[in-house]
Enzyme design. Structure first.
Site, PDB file in Angstrom:
ATOM      1  N   GLY A  48     -63.009  37.938 120.352  1.00 37.24           N
ATOM      2  CA  GLY A  48     -62.273  37.839 119.097  1.00 37.24           C
ATOM      3  C   GLY A  48     -62.482  36.544 118.344  1.00 37.24           C
ATOM      4  O   GLY A  48     -62.100  36.434 117.180  1.00 37.24           O
ATOM      5  N   CYS A 258     -62.319  70.086 108.186  1.00 36.28           N
ATOM      6  CA  CYS A 258     -63.654  69.880 107.624  1.00 36.28           C
ATOM      7  C   CYS A 258     -64.138  71.166 106.978  1.00 36.28           C
ATOM      8  O   CYS A 258     -64.112  72.231 107.591  1.00 36.28           O
ATOM      9  CB  CYS A 258     -64.629  69.423 108.700  1.00 36.28           C
ATOM     10  SG  CYS A 258     -66.316  69.292 108.079  1.00 36.28           S
ATOM     11  N   CYS A 261     -67.505  72.126 109.240  1.00 36.46           N
ATOM     12  CA  CYS A 261     -67.472  72.517 110.653  1.00 36.46           C
ATOM     13  C   CYS A 261     -66.086  72.972 111.087  1.00 36.46           C
ATOM     14  O   CYS A 261     -65.882  73.301 112.250  1.00 36.46           O
ATOM     15  CB  CYS A 261     -67.952  71.369 111.543  1.00 36.46           C
ATOM     16  SG  CYS A 261     -66.743  70.041 111.706  1.00 36.46           S
ATOM     17  N   CYS A 280     -66.129  65.966 107.446  1.00 29.65           N
ATOM     18  CA  CYS A 280     -66.217  64.916 108.448  1.00 29.65           C
ATOM     19  C   CYS A 280     -66.938  63.717 107.848  1.00 29.65           C
ATOM     20  O   CYS A 280     -67.943  63.872 107.164  1.00 29.65           O
ATOM     21  CB  CYS A 280     -67.026  65.381 109.653  1.00 29.65           C
ATOM     22  SG  CYS A 280     -66.251  66.691 110.578  1.00 29.65           S
ATOM     23  N   CYS A 286     -70.675  66.181 112.723  1.00 32.91           N
ATOM     24  CA  CYS A 286     -70.328  67.408 112.010  1.00 32.91           C
ATOM     25  C   CYS A 286     -71.439  68.456 112.191  1.00 32.91           C
ATOM     26  O   CYS A 286     -71.181  69.632 112.458  1.00 32.91           O
ATOM     27  CB  CYS A 286     -70.117  67.103 110.536  1.00 32.91           C
ATOM     28  SG  CYS A 286     -69.566  68.503 109.544  1.00 32.91           S
TER      29      CYS A 286
HETATM   30 ZN   LIG Z   1     -67.282  68.529 110.041  1.00 31.58          ZN
END
Ligand SMILES: [Zn+2]
Ligand SMILES: Nc1ncnc2c1ncn2[C@@H]1O[C@H](COP(=O)(O)OP(=O)(O)OP(=O)(O)O)[C@@H](O)[C@H]1O
Ligand SMILES: [Mg+2]
Lengths: 297, 287
Positions: A48, A258, A261, A280, A286
């Site tokens: 970090g 989506c 998909c 997506c 996807c």
């Molecule tokens: Zn998708």
């Protein structure tokens, strides 16, 4: 010890093993490569912590992935397999250009399949797929300083990090919640790494933030313009800063799926148009999701 | 230095010992070249300002000590050296923490001093911009101290901030307003709420009402007096105004050209000042 001719040669070959003289077409020389690798090692040793490095001019504008690119170039070798995504898309103009540049200068091969990749350079997303411990995720960071919004003075910023004095950050979260009823910050959500340093998770959306926590893979953040590298090593705590009674929430749109998909459990982005449509953000995921659903029918 | 008879007192929580602050080069003669007898705190030879020297006092819980003197006499210098806003040149500032540890604030790293400022020692400045973030809401300013002390529950932070602002008489409907929009008197009330956020045993006040309208100042002074009695705080009140010192403190020291010229019980000192300089100050205040 006297150096015989033989031991010199074996030392030479060991050096070459460690740091092979790959042709880099003037993009990044051995010296730069070593410096960036040292910065990366420091970053891993102090999770970090933003490590300064001598950011080079790259054939992409600073702020367009030059930090991520330098990390990738410092790590990539000819046996590596590279995936580059921009906003989740392997085929975005930036992604294509960066990928071509990396593969041409390092001799690495390219892929869009996360499972095949050894190095994944990304702007905006962590691939939806679970990454493994032998993979490295490299994020291109525009603004590495999580406290930039609450403090401008560089010395004061350094002091705040050194003393883990993050009360100004907490005040900004408090004010956000008071003003808006929720914490509205989206990308770049501040997280405490390994219980010590606060980082900006820029540029990934909140959706991806929990996936950094105790992740099996190494994540490297590179900011070219601001000349900083920081890291989340594998199996490291990454806690989004939030109040104990205000749960950290990721983006979600109830009912959204989506369009391509039909997935409901990936990070979706809205496509502009008359009626609301979602797809997506991770295009390769996807595509595979579509294929596997078609195969099931 | 003249002194009234010492009284039996509760054990100190703040003890200032031979405190000195010098601006500029220091050598063995600078001290003799400055002070009340010389009539200046600045060495004419080296230009060095002996802003404060040889300052000693103790403050117990529930007690308020006043520091009075004319402009430039070194009052704020003493306060800033105690708070750690600037480093003392000489001496010690002992603080007994709530855990019972005794630390010399003048000899610890900046980070440790800042940690003490979270819940052991708070400061209320004349200029609210020094004590507050003017671009943040009243509640946010209090939240700053609470989160610094580790508060992480939003509802609890909000509740505590509302309670403190209520106690310092900031109207609750202004809690979520940016402090920059507030009047001077209201800003001082927010500063008080912020200073008291983590119940610090020691609070320093530097001219907390200077610059406010008389009636507004009177209200803030009333509030400070009530809070000091109610919370059992050890306080140091710096002011050039005897009425402020009279209202808030039981003991005080008088500073002149960087040195303490008199100390004692405030009411005795006001009635019967011993040092000629104090006599002049009191006479001026009475006219
Ligand atoms: Zn998708
Ligand atoms: N940073 C500095 N550099 C040089 N001299 C300083 C500095 N700060 C304060 N001084 C000097 O130290 C002396 C004491 O100043 P100080 O601010 O303590 O006075 P004060 O009693 O608080 O006065 P006032 O009532 O005006 O606030 C003054 O002569 C001042 O000019
Ligand atoms: Mg002053």
């Amino acid at each position: 010890m006297t150096l015989t001719h033989d031991s010199t040669t074996s030392q030479q070959s060991r050096l070459e093993q460690l740091c092979p003289p790959t042709p880099r077409a003037g993009l990044i020389d051995d010296f730069a490569q070593r410096e960036i690798r040292r910065a990366i090692l420091t970053a891993i040793a102090i999770p970090g912590y933003q490590v300064p490095f001598g950011s080079r001019e790259m054939p992409v504008a600073r702020g367009w992935g030059s930090g991520g690119l330098q990390i990738t170039l410092a790590l990539a070798q000819s046996h590596d397999v590279i995936k580059v995504i921009d906003q989740g898309d392997d085929e975005g103009v930036n992604a294509v250009n960066l990928r071509r540049l990396i593969c041409e200068t390092t001799g690495a091969t390219e892929t869009s399949e996360p499972a095949e990749a050894t190095l994944i350079q990304s702007r905006h997303r962590i691939p939806e797929d679970e990454l493994r411990q032998d993979q490295i995720l490299i994020l291109q960071v525009p603004v590495p300083e999580p406290l930039r919004g609450v403090e401008r003075d560089m010395r004061e910023l350094a002091r705040m990090h050194a003393e883990a004095d993050y009360s100004k950050m907490w005040v900004s979260l408090y004010e956000d919640k008071v003003r808006n009823g929720v914490i509205t910050r989206t990308t770049g959500y501040p997280c405490l790494v390994n219980g010590r340093y606060v980082i900006a998770t820029t540029p990934i959306p909140r959706w991806d933030v929990p996936r950094l926590h105790q992740a099996p893979f190494l994540t490297l953040f590179g900011a070219g313009r601001e000349k900083r590298i920081y890291a989340v090593p594998p199996r490291t705590d990454v806690e989004p800063l939030t109040f104990t009674d205000v749960p950290f929430e990721v983006e979600s749109t109830p009912g959204a799926r989506c369009h391509r998909c039909r997935s409901e459990d990936s990070f979706l982005v809205e496509i502009p148009g008359p009626q609301s449509q979602w797809i997506c953000s991770d295009t390769d995921w996807c595509r595979r999701e579509r294929l596997s659903k078609e195969a099931q029918i | 230095m003249t002194s009234h008879s010492p009284m039996e007192r509760a054990p100190w929580v703040l003890k200032v010992e031979n405190l000195g602050k010098v601006f500029g080069p220091m050598d063995s003669d600078v001290l003799a070249e400055t002070g009340p007898e010389i009539g200046t705190s600045k060495s004419s030879r080296t230009g060095t300002v002996v802003a404060a020297w040889d300052v000693n006092f103790e403050v117990a819980a529930g007690e308020a000590l006043g520091v009075i003197g004319e402009s430039g006499s070194g009052k704020s210098t003493v306060m800033r050296a105690i708070a750690g806003d600037h480093e003392a040149s000489h001496g010690a500032v002992w603080l007994r923490t709530r855990k019972g540890d005794v630390v010399n604030v003048a000899a610890i790293p900046d980070s440790a001093r800042r940690a003490l400022r979270v819940d052991e020692l708070a400061v209320v400045y004349q200029d609210a911009a020094e004590g507050l973030d003017l671009g943040v809401t009243a509640g946010g300013n209090v939240a700053d101290r609470l989160t610094a002390a580790g508060w992480r529950n939003f509802a609890e932070i909000r509740h505590r901030a509302a309670h403190l602002l209520g106690r310092t008489e900031v109207p609750l409907e202004r809690m979520d307003d940016i402090v920059r929009q507030f009047s001077g008197g209201m800003r001082q009330r927010v500063q008080l709420a912020k200073a008291l956020a983590n119940n610090p045993p020691i609070v320093l006040f530097d001219e907390p009402t200077t610059g406010l309208d008389a009636s507004v100042a009177a209200g803030v002074l009333d509030l400070i007096r009530d809070l000091l009695t109610e919370l059992g705080i050890a306080a140091v009140v710096v002011s050039h105004d005897f009425s402020v010192i009279e209202m808030l403190t039981t003991r005080c020291i008088v500073m002149h050209h960087g040195r303490v010229v008199e100390e004692g019980l405030t009411d005795q000192l006001l009635e019967d000042p011993l040092h000629p300089y104090s006599q002049r100050l009191v006479a001026a205040a009475r006219t």
